[in-house]
Design a protein around this motif. Structure first.
Motif, short mmCIF file in Angstrom:
data_model
loop_
_atom_site.label_atom_id
_atom_site.label_comp_id
_atom_site.label_asym_id
_atom_site.label_seq_id
_atom_site.Cartn_x
_atom_site.Cartn_y
_atom_site.Cartn_z
N VAL A 71 7.42 1.64 26.50
CA VAL A 71 8.22 1.26 25.34
C VAL A 71 7.99 -0.23 25.10
N VAL A 72 7.51 -0.57 23.89
CA VAL A 72 7.22 -1.97 23.56
C VAL A 72 8.20 -2.45 22.49
N PRO A 73 8.60 -3.73 22.57
CA PRO A 73 9.53 -4.26 21.56
C PRO A 73 8.79 -4.52 20.24
N ALA A 74 9.47 -4.25 19.12
CA ALA A 74 8.85 -4.47 17.81
C ALA A 74 9.91 -4.90 16.80
N ARG A 75 9.44 -5.54 15.74
CA ARG A 75 10.31 -5.90 14.62
C ARG A 75 9.92 -5.06 13.43
N VAL A 76 10.91 -4.74 12.62
CA VAL A 76 10.68 -3.97 11.40
C VAL A 76 11.10 -4.84 10.23
N ASN A 77 10.25 -4.91 9.21
CA ASN A 77 10.51 -5.75 8.04
C ASN A 77 10.57 -4.85 6.82
N ALA A 78 11.68 -4.91 6.09
CA ALA A 78 11.86 -4.05 4.91
C ALA A 78 10.84 -4.37 3.81
N PHE A 79 10.36 -5.60 3.74
CA PHE A 79 9.41 -5.97 2.68
C PHE A 79 7.96 -5.69 3.08
N CYS A 80 7.75 -5.28 4.31
CA CYS A 80 6.42 -4.88 4.80
C CYS A 80 5.36 -5.94 4.53
N ASN A 81 5.66 -7.17 4.91
CA ASN A 81 4.71 -8.25 4.67
C ASN A 81 4.19 -8.88 5.97
N PHE A 82 4.26 -8.16 7.07
CA PHE A 82 3.71 -8.68 8.33
C PHE A 82 2.20 -8.54 8.31
N PRO A 83 1.49 -9.48 8.94
CA PRO A 83 0.02 -9.35 9.03
C PRO A 83 -0.36 -8.29 10.07
N THR A 84 -1.61 -7.90 10.08
CA THR A 84 -2.10 -6.96 11.09
C THR A 84 -2.21 -7.69 12.42
N THR A 85 -1.60 -7.12 13.45
CA THR A 85 -1.64 -7.72 14.79
C THR A 85 -2.05 -6.67 15.80
N THR A 86 -2.69 -7.12 16.86
CA THR A 86 -3.07 -6.25 17.97
C THR A 86 -2.45 -6.84 19.22
N ARG A 87 -1.81 -6.01 20.01
CA ARG A 87 -1.19 -6.46 21.25
C ARG A 87 -1.67 -5.61 22.41
N SER A 88 -1.75 -6.24 23.55
CA SER A 88 -2.12 -5.55 24.78
C SER A 88 -0.94 -5.62 25.75
N TYR A 89 -0.62 -4.50 26.36
CA TYR A 89 0.49 -4.41 27.31
C TYR A 89 0.01 -3.81 28.62
N VAL A 90 0.51 -4.33 29.73
CA VAL A 90 0.16 -3.83 31.05
C VAL A 90 0.93 -2.53 31.31
N VAL A 91 0.19 -1.48 31.64
CA VAL A 91 0.81 -0.19 31.97
C VAL A 91 0.98 -0.08 33.48
N GLY A 92 -0.06 -0.43 34.25
CA GLY A 92 0.04 -0.44 35.71
C GLY A 92 -1.05 0.36 36.39
N ARG A 93 -0.89 0.54 37.72
CA ARG A 93 -1.82 1.33 38.54
C ARG A 93 -1.18 2.68 38.83
N PHE A 94 -2.02 3.71 38.90
CA PHE A 94 -1.51 5.04 39.15
C PHE A 94 -2.41 5.77 40.13
N PRO A 95 -1.84 6.68 40.94
CA PRO A 95 -2.67 7.47 41.85
C PRO A 95 -3.56 8.42 41.06
N PRO A 96 -4.61 8.93 41.69
CA PRO A 96 -5.51 9.86 40.99
C PRO A 96 -4.75 11.06 40.42
N GLY A 97 -5.15 11.47 39.22
CA GLY A 97 -4.51 12.61 38.59
C GLY A 97 -4.69 12.59 37.09
N VAL A 98 -4.15 13.59 36.43
CA VAL A 98 -4.19 13.70 34.97
C VAL A 98 -2.77 13.45 34.46
N TYR A 99 -2.64 12.50 33.54
CA TYR A 99 -1.34 12.08 33.02
C TYR A 99 -1.33 12.20 31.50
#
Length: 168
Positions: A71-99
């Motif tokens: 779950v990532v924090p976000a802002r919502v703008n009623a006028f929809c005038n935000f620029p295009t942004t790309t963000r990277s978030y750390v998910v973590g390490r996981f043991p072998p498997g299908v998720y």
């Protein structure tokens, strides 16, 4: 009174017209084929009505069985005038498997708040680190090993002969 209704109507239409440009890109994982030794991160894109808040470690990651939820924090703008942004978030390490990775955004309280909303989901396969089938171990054939042993025996015999000749 008519002027007030026209102004309110215009602002309402202006606020809703940008919704056509509201974008959340699907989550993209890095590395694309993770192993159990890799730290997985998720990159996603937003534009128009949405803007991501916080840094790479501001996401809340939980796991339940084979489901990874971020779950990532976000802002919502009623006028929809935000620029295009790309963000990277750390998910973590996981043991072998299908998720299954499910990515949600959580609207900021100043943007109206509310429950987390789904951005997208995708399967994730985590391979074991150091899988023997992935990295072949170099080895000699039986003939090459016998040839190497014979060569070592010849070199040892020659060296021993030199030492004996020096002692005489």
């Amino acid at each position: 009174m008519t002027r007030l209704l026209q102004t309110v109507g215009f602002l309402t239409l202006a606020a809703r017209s940008g919704a056509l440009f509201a974008i959340f890109g699907p989550p993209v994982l890095s590395p694309a084929a993770p192993t159990s030794a890799d730290v997985i991160s998720m990159e996603t894109r937003a534009s128009g009505c949405y803007l991501f808040d916080g840094g790479p470690n501001d996401a809340v990651v939980t796991t339940a069985g084979t489901t990874i939820t971020i779950v990532v924090p976000a802002r919502v703008n009623a006028f929809c005038n935000f620029p295009t942004t790309t963000r990277s978030y750390v998910v973590g390490r996981f043991p072998p498997g299908v998720y299954t990775l499910k990515a949600f955004y959580l609207p900021h309280p100043l943007s109206g708040g509310g429950p987390p909303r789904l951005m997208g989901q995708r399967p994730v396969t985590v391979a074991p680190y150091g899988d023997a089938s992935a990295v072949p171990i170099p080895s000699l054939t039986a003939f090459a090993a016998a040839l190497l042993a014979a060569l070592c025996a010849v070199v040892a015999a020659v060296e021993q002969g030199r030492r004996r000749s020096r002692l005489r």
